[in-house]
Design an enzyme around this catalytic site. Structure first.
Site, mmCIF file in Angstrom:
data_model
loop_
_atom_site.group_PDB
_atom_site.id
_atom_site.type_symbol
_atom_site.label_atom_id
_atom_site.label_comp_id
_atom_site.label_asym_id
_atom_site.label_seq_id
_atom_site.Cartn_x
_atom_site.Cartn_y
_atom_site.Cartn_z
ATOM 1 N N ARG A 34 0.828 -1.217 0.000
ATOM 2 C CA ARG A 34 0.000 0.000 0.000
ATOM 3 C C ARG A 34 0.860 1.263 0.000
ATOM 4 O O ARG A 34 0.444 2.314 -0.494
ATOM 5 C CB ARG A 34 -0.944 -0.039 1.218
ATOM 6 C CG ARG A 34 -2.089 0.971 1.137
ATOM 7 C CD ARG A 34 -3.188 0.630 2.131
ATOM 8 N NE ARG A 34 -4.398 1.408 1.914
ATOM 9 C CZ ARG A 34 -4.667 2.554 2.534
ATOM 10 N NH1 ARG A 34 -3.857 3.023 3.423
ATOM 11 N NH2 ARG A 34 -5.792 3.200 2.264
ATOM 12 N N ILE A 60 -7.190 8.730 -0.708
ATOM 13 C CA ILE A 60 -7.285 7.283 -0.889
ATOM 14 C C ILE A 60 -8.258 6.824 0.199
ATOM 15 O O ILE A 60 -8.160 7.239 1.351
ATOM 16 C CB ILE A 60 -5.908 6.593 -0.759
ATOM 17 C CG1 ILE A 60 -6.027 5.068 -0.902
ATOM 18 C CG2 ILE A 60 -5.207 6.924 0.544
ATOM 19 C CD1 ILE A 60 -4.666 4.342 -0.966
ATOM 20 N N SER A 61 -9.233 5.998 -0.187
ATOM 21 C CA SER A 61 -10.241 5.550 0.777
ATOM 22 C C SER A 61 -9.585 4.716 1.871
ATOM 23 O O SER A 61 -8.506 4.151 1.674
ATOM 24 C CB SER A 61 -11.289 4.705 0.073
ATOM 25 O OG SER A 61 -11.842 5.411 -1.003
ATOM 26 N N SER A 62 -10.247 4.595 3.016
ATOM 27 C CA SER A 62 -9.693 3.784 4.102
ATOM 28 C C SER A 62 -9.621 2.329 3.639
ATOM 29 O O SER A 62 -10.425 1.892 2.811
ATOM 30 C CB SER A 62 -10.576 3.893 5.340
ATOM 31 O OG SER A 62 -11.770 3.167 5.125
ATOM 32 N N ILE A 65 -12.938 0.456 3.687
ATOM 33 C CA ILE A 65 -13.918 0.751 2.632
ATOM 34 C C ILE A 65 -13.487 0.098 1.309
ATOM 35 O O ILE A 65 -14.312 -0.435 0.553
ATOM 36 C CB ILE A 65 -14.123 2.299 2.539
ATOM 37 C CG1 ILE A 65 -15.535 2.757 2.794
ATOM 38 C CG2 ILE A 65 -13.743 2.900 1.247
ATOM 39 C CD1 ILE A 65 -16.712 2.039 2.789
#
Ligand code: SAH
Length: 211
Positions: A34, A60-62, A65
């Site tokens: 990541r 950037i989404s969690s 999610i």
């Protein structure tokens, strides 16, 4: 990164704890680095459970999610083609590339599109087409998709995207409703669209045009 392995196993434990059950998706998240999607200054936070800035006022989404959306788009025997609207940093795109035969992903901000292209090229993923454009238009070069996922929230389901979904296809999207947002899963059937309400969410708005 120091202790990377340890970070990653805690990361996966935390996703399990939050209710993610699909082992294939957990495995993909456990092996995808990541940190390469995140700006250098924030890389120590790559395995935190937060949404993080990716520049150009976007996030950037969690991880939860991203994992949740991957879980609800998953249908074991129907993983042909997927269209993603909102490439952002390309993290969800990389996950989709492990799950589907082919991925098309559209981003309206050129700087993000260019950066995602570099990051995804470094992973040597061959089944991804990245487009700089407005996702409202969909991708007319390929008419029908088995699945469509939006990572930015429109005020209504874009008609052209519904048109580009196969019969029996599904669309996962956040939608603005009465001042807040909800995540929906739509299923296109020959009798019409079936809509399932998944969760309350907060995504950036889906905007018109490309920049
Ligand atoms: N999945 C991405 C999420 C990024 S946030 C990630 O993991 O990084 C949502 C993205 O949608 C932003 O990059 C934003 O620029 C993009 N977006 C918003 N409206 C859009 C549109 N009409 N077409 C394509 N992309 C759009």
């Amino acid at each position: 990164m120091k202790n990377n392995k340890n970070f990653r196993s805690k990361f996966i434990d935390s996703l399990r704890h939050q209710g993610i059950k699909n082992e294939l998706i957990l495995e993909i998240l456990a092996t995808l680095p990541r940190e390469i999607f995140i700006e250098p200054a924030l890389r120590t936070r790559a395995y935190d459970q937060d949404a993080l800035p990716i520049g150009c006022n976007q996030t950037i989404s969690s991880p939860y999610i991203v994992a949740k959306m991957s879980e609800i788009i998953y249908e074991r025997d129907n993983m042909g083609s997927v269209l993603e609207i909102g490439t952002g940093c390309g993290y969800q795109t990389a996950i989709l590339s492990s799950l589907f035969d082919s991925v098309v992903s559209i981003e309206r901000i050129e700087a993000l599109h260019v950066r995602a292209k570099k990051t995804l090229a470094s992973l040597n993923l061959k089944n991804i087409t990245l487009i700089h454009g407005d996702g409202h238009e969909g991708y007319s070069e390929q008419n029908y998709f088995d699945a469509i996922i939006l990572t930015a929230a429109p005020v209504k389901v874009p008609d052209k995207l519904l048109d580009q979904l196969n019969e029996n296809g599904r669309m996962i999207l956040p939608l603005h409703v009465d001042g807040s947002q909800k995540l929906y899963r739509l299923k296109k059937t020959k009798n019409g669209i079936h809509k399932k309400d998944i969760d309350d969410v907060r995504f950036v708005p889906m905007l018109e045009g490309k920049v």
